[in-house]
Design a protein around this motif. Structure first.
Motif, PDB file in Angstrom:
ATOM      1  N   LYS A 116       0.837  -1.211   0.000  1.00  0.00           N
ATOM      2  CA  LYS A 116       0.000   0.000   0.000  1.00  0.00           C
ATOM      3  C   LYS A 116       0.871   1.259   0.000  1.00  0.00           C
ATOM      4  N   LEU A 117       1.952   1.211   0.752  1.00  0.00           N
ATOM      5  CA  LEU A 117       2.869   2.352   0.782  1.00  0.00           C
ATOM      6  C   LEU A 117       3.324   2.691  -0.642  1.00  0.00           C
ATOM      7  N   ALA A 118       3.756   1.662  -1.370  1.00  0.00           N
ATOM      8  CA  ALA A 118       4.262   1.890  -2.727  1.00  0.00           C
ATOM      9  C   ALA A 118       3.139   2.359  -3.653  1.00  0.00           C
ATOM     10  N   SER A 119       1.923   1.782  -3.515  1.00  0.00           N
ATOM     11  CA  SER A 119       0.871   2.201  -4.444  1.00  0.00           C
ATOM     12  C   SER A 119       0.386   3.618  -4.118  1.00  0.00           C
ATOM     13  N   ASP A 120       0.358   3.984  -2.848  1.00  0.00           N
ATOM     14  CA  ASP A 120       0.007   5.371  -2.508  1.00  0.00           C
ATOM     15  C   ASP A 120       1.034   6.347  -3.088  1.00  0.00           C
ATOM     16  N   TYR A 121       2.297   5.976  -2.963  1.00  0.00           N
ATOM     17  CA  TYR A 121       3.330   6.863  -3.513  1.00  0.00           C
ATOM     18  C   TYR A 121       3.264   6.928  -5.035  1.00  0.00           C
ATOM     19  N   PHE A 122       2.840   5.831  -5.654  1.00  0.00           N
ATOM     20  CA  PHE A 122       2.730   5.855  -7.115  1.00  0.00           C
ATOM     21  C   PHE A 122       1.692   6.896  -7.542  1.00  0.00           C
ATOM     22  N   MET A 123       0.564   6.959  -6.816  1.00  0.00           N
ATOM     23  CA  MET A 123      -0.468   7.949  -7.166  1.00  0.00           C
ATOM     24  C   MET A 123       0.048   9.374  -7.004  1.00  0.00           C
TER      25      MET A 123
END
Ligand code: GLN
Length: 390
Positions: free
Chosen positions: A288-295
């Protein structure tokens, strides 16, 4: 002769430009996209773990090289995430942030006359770290737009005086994620010249475009010549806790522990307990950390490109290096000053990532570890630049 009060070492570097930009952001009421710290909350459960630790009286010194529970948690996580088996009794030192980890590591291994190779652009701390530890830095260029290095140039940087090479992957400020092939080339040279790899992996979980994080310590024969540096700051959004650590073979760890003990005695004991909790969060947390940062990455890239910045799209970490040529400024400091005062957005001038300021005079760095509202407010202000871009 008047007495020289200030040490020659302290005279050789200036205060941090990154930290200064945060002060300027506050002064001018600008949106702060300079210093890389999240403006959103840390995970509830690790905040509770920290309060619990304080309330249950974990308030005195931990063991100088780190609380046992925390070191065990570091070993467990290094095993599943990095594929690296670590002895928590002999190979881990807990420090006050990865900043202390880096300077303690350098002071533990550097002797007068030693050279340390640094990829450039580099996180600004490595310059003063070299001066304070007495190392002579040798720079190897990372070439935009993909930030590759030239293998021959790297090979030429090594010699009998080379003690260490500093690697930072995922990289600040470029967003480069070093590939296995690149790390292998570095490892081969480390073997050839008997050199230590000091690897700052603080952004290990912030990865985009299916990039994988590889710890150079896991390459054949590298474990015994690598100091791996990490910390809680970026992965758990607690940059103010100042909890970091090193993983290194026992002999080097003993030296790091001594330096660390006399520099700071130890990192905050209750926060190490909370850190043990954090490092044992389920794997879904990291996804989730990585996908939030991707956004956030997508959002900032689209506005920056739209208003006229040339962006070097990052594969990891939470920064975007940009080229400012379109705005008619030759000087990154002047442009950063204009941005903070007139546009109301603080950034880091590119020159602070280069040993020769000219090399960064056409670049500025944005961070995107910020709430949606913060990014939206920055977006609105940055739109004013559109008319300026040529
Ligand atoms: N690593 C962060 C940055 O580059 C901030 C580090 C710091 O200021 N200690 O912005």
């Amino acid at each position: 002769m008047p007495k020289q009060i200030i040490s020659y070492k302290a005279e050789q570097f200036t205060e941090s430009v990154i930290r200064e930009m945060t002060r300027q952001a506050n002064l001018y009421g600008a949106i702060n996209l300079s210093q890389g710290f999240p403006d959103f909350s840390a995970p509830e459960e690790i905040k509770l773990a920290a309060s619990d630790a304080i309330m249950s009286d974990i308030n005195q010194y931990a063991i100088t090289w780190g609380a046992k529970n925390f070191r065990n948690a570091i070993a467990e996580k290094s095993s599943w995430y990095l594929g690296m088996e670590v002895d928590p009794e002999r190979e881990i030192t807990v420090t006050c942030g990865s900043t202390e980890a880096m300077i303690a590591a350098m002071m533990a291994i550097v002797n007068p006359g030693d050279e340390v190779i640094v990829f450039e652009p580099f996180y600004e701390n490595y310059g003063p770290d070299a001066i304070l530890s007495g190392a002579t830095p040798k720079y190897v260029t990372l070439y935009a737009p993909d930030w590759h290095f030239d293998e021959d140039e790297l090979a030429r940087a090594f010699n009998d005086n080379t003690k260490a090479i500093i690697i930072n992957t995922p990289n600040n400020p470029t967003g480069k994620v070093f590939s296995r092939e690149e790390l292998q080339q570095i490892a081969d040279l480390c073997h050839k010249w008997n050199v230590i790899a000091i690897t700052d992996e603080i952004y290990e979980h912030i990865l985009f475009n299916d990039k994988k994080h590889i710890a150079i310590a896991t390459l054949d024969g590298m474990r015994e010549r690598t100091i791996t540096i990490n910390g809680l700051s970026k992965t758990y959004s607690v940059t103010g806790w100042r909890v970091g650590y090193t993983i290194a073979p026992p002999e080097i760890t003993s030296a790091i522990r001594k330096v660390h003990d006399f520099l700071t005695v130890g990192a905050a004991a209750p926060l190490q307990e909370a850190g043990a909790h954090a490092l044992r969060l389920p794997r879904s947390y990291y996804d989730k950390l990585a996908s939030d940062y991707f956004m956030r990455r997508e959002r900032i890239l689209s506005v920056l490109k739209d208003v006229g910045f040339k962006c070097f799209d990052p594969d990891g970490a939470y920064y975007v290096m940009t080229d400012i040529s379109a705005f008619g400024y030759d000087d990154d400091l002047e442009f950063a000053r204009f941005l903070v005062k007139e546009i109301g957005v603080a950034v880091v001038p590119g020159s602070s990532f280069y040993h020769d300021p000219k090399l960064g005079s056409r670049q500025v760095r944005f961070t995107f570890c910020k709430r949606d509202e913060t990014l939206a407010a920055a977006e609105e202000r940055l739109r004013q630049l559109k008319s300026l871009a040529g």
